[in-house]
Scaffold this active site. Structure first.
Site, PDB file in Angstrom:
ATOM      1  N   ASP A   1      41.526 -45.311  30.942  1.00  0.00           N
ATOM      2  CA  ASP A   1      42.764 -45.836  29.915  1.00  0.00           C
ATOM      3  C   ASP A   1      43.760 -46.679  30.769  1.00  0.00           C
ATOM      4  OD1 ASP A   1      44.676 -45.582  27.989  1.00  0.00           O
ATOM      5  OD2 ASP A   1      46.148 -43.411  29.074  1.00  0.00           O
ATOM      6  N   GLY A   2      43.871 -47.246  29.864  1.00  0.00           N
ATOM      7  CA  GLY A   2      45.031 -48.630  30.585  1.00  0.00           C
ATOM      8  C   GLY A   2      44.884 -49.729  30.136  1.00  0.00           C
TER       9      GLY A   2
ATOM     10  N   TRP B   1      47.508 -52.912  30.884  1.00  0.00           N
ATOM     11  CA  TRP B   1      47.478 -54.136  31.470  1.00  0.00           C
ATOM     12  C   TRP B   1      47.753 -55.240  31.377  1.00  0.00           C
ATOM     13  CZ3 TRP B   1      43.949 -57.321  31.952  1.00  0.00           C
ATOM     14  CH2 TRP B   1      43.600 -58.155  34.040  1.00  0.00           C
TER      15      TRP B   1
ATOM     16  N   LEU C   1      20.940 -42.504  38.723  1.00  0.00           N
ATOM     17  CA  LEU C   1      22.743 -41.951  38.213  1.00  0.00           C
ATOM     18  C   LEU C   1      22.070 -42.218  36.311  1.00  0.00           C
ATOM     19  CD1 LEU C   1      25.607 -41.683  38.079  1.00  0.00           C
ATOM     20  CD2 LEU C   1      25.223 -44.536  37.832  1.00  0.00           C
TER      21      LEU C   1
ATOM     22  N   SER D   1      42.490 -35.903  25.032  1.00  0.00           N
ATOM     23  CA  SER D   1      42.102 -36.428  23.996  1.00  0.00           C
ATOM     24  C   SER D   1      41.131 -36.748  23.200  1.00  0.00           C
ATOM     25  CB  SER D   1      42.077 -38.848  24.561  1.00  0.00           C
ATOM     26  OG  SER D   1      44.049 -38.511  25.371  1.00  0.00           O
TER      27      SER D   1
ATOM     28  N   ARG E   1      42.206 -48.439  14.889  1.00  0.00           N
ATOM     29  CA  ARG E   1      43.007 -49.330  15.524  1.00  0.00           C
ATOM     30  C   ARG E   1      42.920 -50.470  14.648  1.00  0.00           C
ATOM     31  NH1 ARG E   1      41.743 -49.333  22.696  1.00  0.00           N
ATOM     32  NH2 ARG E   1      42.851 -47.088  22.988  1.00  0.00           N
TER      33      ARG E   1
ATOM     34  N   HIS F   1      40.613 -55.150  28.545  1.00  0.00           N
ATOM     35  CA  HIS F   1      38.905 -54.563  27.756  1.00  0.00           C
ATOM     36  C   HIS F   1      37.935 -55.376  28.768  1.00  0.00           C
ATOM     37  CE1 HIS F   1      41.098 -52.188  25.152  1.00  0.00           C
ATOM     38  NE2 HIS F   1      41.076 -53.127  23.896  1.00  0.00           N
TER      39      HIS F   1
ATOM     40  N   ARG G   1      45.285 -57.300  24.413  1.00  0.00           N
ATOM     41  CA  ARG G   1      44.634 -56.255  24.739  1.00  0.00           C
ATOM     42  C   ARG G   1      43.401 -56.394  25.357  1.00  0.00           C
ATOM     43  NH1 ARG G   1      46.943 -51.538  23.221  1.00  0.00           N
ATOM     44  NH2 ARG G   1      44.891 -50.488  22.628  1.00  0.00           N
TER      45      ARG G   1
ATOM     46  N   SER H   1      36.195 -43.648  21.244  1.00  0.00           N
ATOM     47  CA  SER H   1      36.272 -42.373  20.556  1.00  0.00           C
ATOM     48  C   SER H   1      36.626 -42.589  19.235  1.00  0.00           C
ATOM     49  CB  SER H   1      38.518 -41.524  20.778  1.00  0.00           C
ATOM     50  OG  SER H   1      38.695 -42.148  20.226  1.00  0.00           O
TER      51      SER H   1
ATOM     52  N   GLU I   1      38.941 -41.955  17.427  1.00  0.00           N
ATOM     53  CA  GLU I   1      40.037 -41.823  16.831  1.00  0.00           C
ATOM     54  C   GLU I   1      40.287 -43.397  16.812  1.00  0.00           C
ATOM     55  OE1 GLU I   1      39.987 -37.767  17.446  1.00  0.00           O
ATOM     56  OE2 GLU I   1      39.416 -39.802  18.410  1.00  0.00           O
TER      57      GLU I   1
END
Length: 246
Positions: free
Chosen positions: A25-26, A30, A136, A201, A76, A42, A38, A70, A72
């Site tokens: 998040d952020g 930033w 991983l 969230s 955007r 990213h 924006r 997400s 949601e």
């Protein structure tokens, strides 16, 4: 560059989380704080993803789940969503060879079919390329909703019960967990959330029931190796009782 001596000290203490989940998040804040679009947030956040993957791999973490996009987020602005999709697929293609060299396997949870054709095909191709790796597990939550996942699980169990292949009396927590998209990797031991927000969230609502939370005010684009190691060291100080008494 990661601090290998610090990594070795952390590993020597033991109790490194098996599965770490991150709400990244952020990015927007930033960028806004620097007078940038924006999308620049990213882009910078991709460097943080790379750092988290490197640190998790160095520590021997088995699975890293990143809340990438997400359900949601589809609400955007269309231009931002398009830019995000383009950035995601470019990054996956660019990083595929490095992930392969580092024995990283890529998996996805969420509604991958909802993505536009180009990123959807690109993700499926990269998943197939890395499917035999044994290190991983990098698990991306894409077009993901915790409530939607639980709803789909309930529907599947109801279908099996209606078909007579599942006795409703046998449905327990373990049965539900086996039908979730995270069945292979299990529940996170640690949840990291950047930017200081104090909410889930709609992320891994079932799986995070007993996870340790680490909330940092650092915005995601500023989150690097040292910040990931900070979170792991904090986790190592926690007394995980799962409702019991030590």
């Amino acid at each position: 560059m990661i601090d290998q001596e610090r990594v070795d000290r952390i590993k020597a203490r033991g109790n490194v989380p098996r599965h770490v989940a991150i709400i990244m998040d952020g990015n927007g804040r930033w960028a806004r704080g620097r007078g940038l679009p924006r999308t620049e947030g990213h882009k910078e956040g991709i460097e943080s993803v790379r750092a988290a993957v490197e640190a998790a791999g160095a520590l021997g973490v088995k699975a890293l789940t990143l809340y990438t996009f997400s359900s949601e987020n589809w609400a955007r602005p269309r231009s931002e969503v398009a830019a995000l999709m383009s950035l995601l697929i470019r990054t996956v293609r660019r990083e595929a060879a490095e992930l392969d060299r580092n024995n990283v396997r890529l998996t996805v949870i969420g509604d991958l079919e909802k993505l536009p054709a180009t990123p959807r095909i690109g993700f499926k191709t990269t998943i197939a390329r890395l499917q035999n790796n044994t290190g991983l597990i990098l698990n991306l939550a894409l077009s993901y909703s915790g409530r939607q996942e639980l709803t789909q699980t309930v529907r599947e169990l109801a279908r099996q019960a209606a078909a007579g292949t599942l006795d409703p009396e046998t449905i327990d927590e373990a049965c539900i967990s086996r039908h979730l998209q995270t069945a292979e990797i299990g529940d996170p031991d640690l949840l990291i959330r950047t930017s200081g927000e104090m909410r889930l969230s709609n992320f891994l609502l079932w799986q995070l029931a007993y996870s340790e939370f680490y909330i940092t005010p650092i915005l995601w684009p500023d989150f690097r190796h040292d910040q990931f190691l900070d979170a792991i060291e904090t986790f190592q100080t926690r007394d995980r009782r799962f409702g019991k008494v030590t």
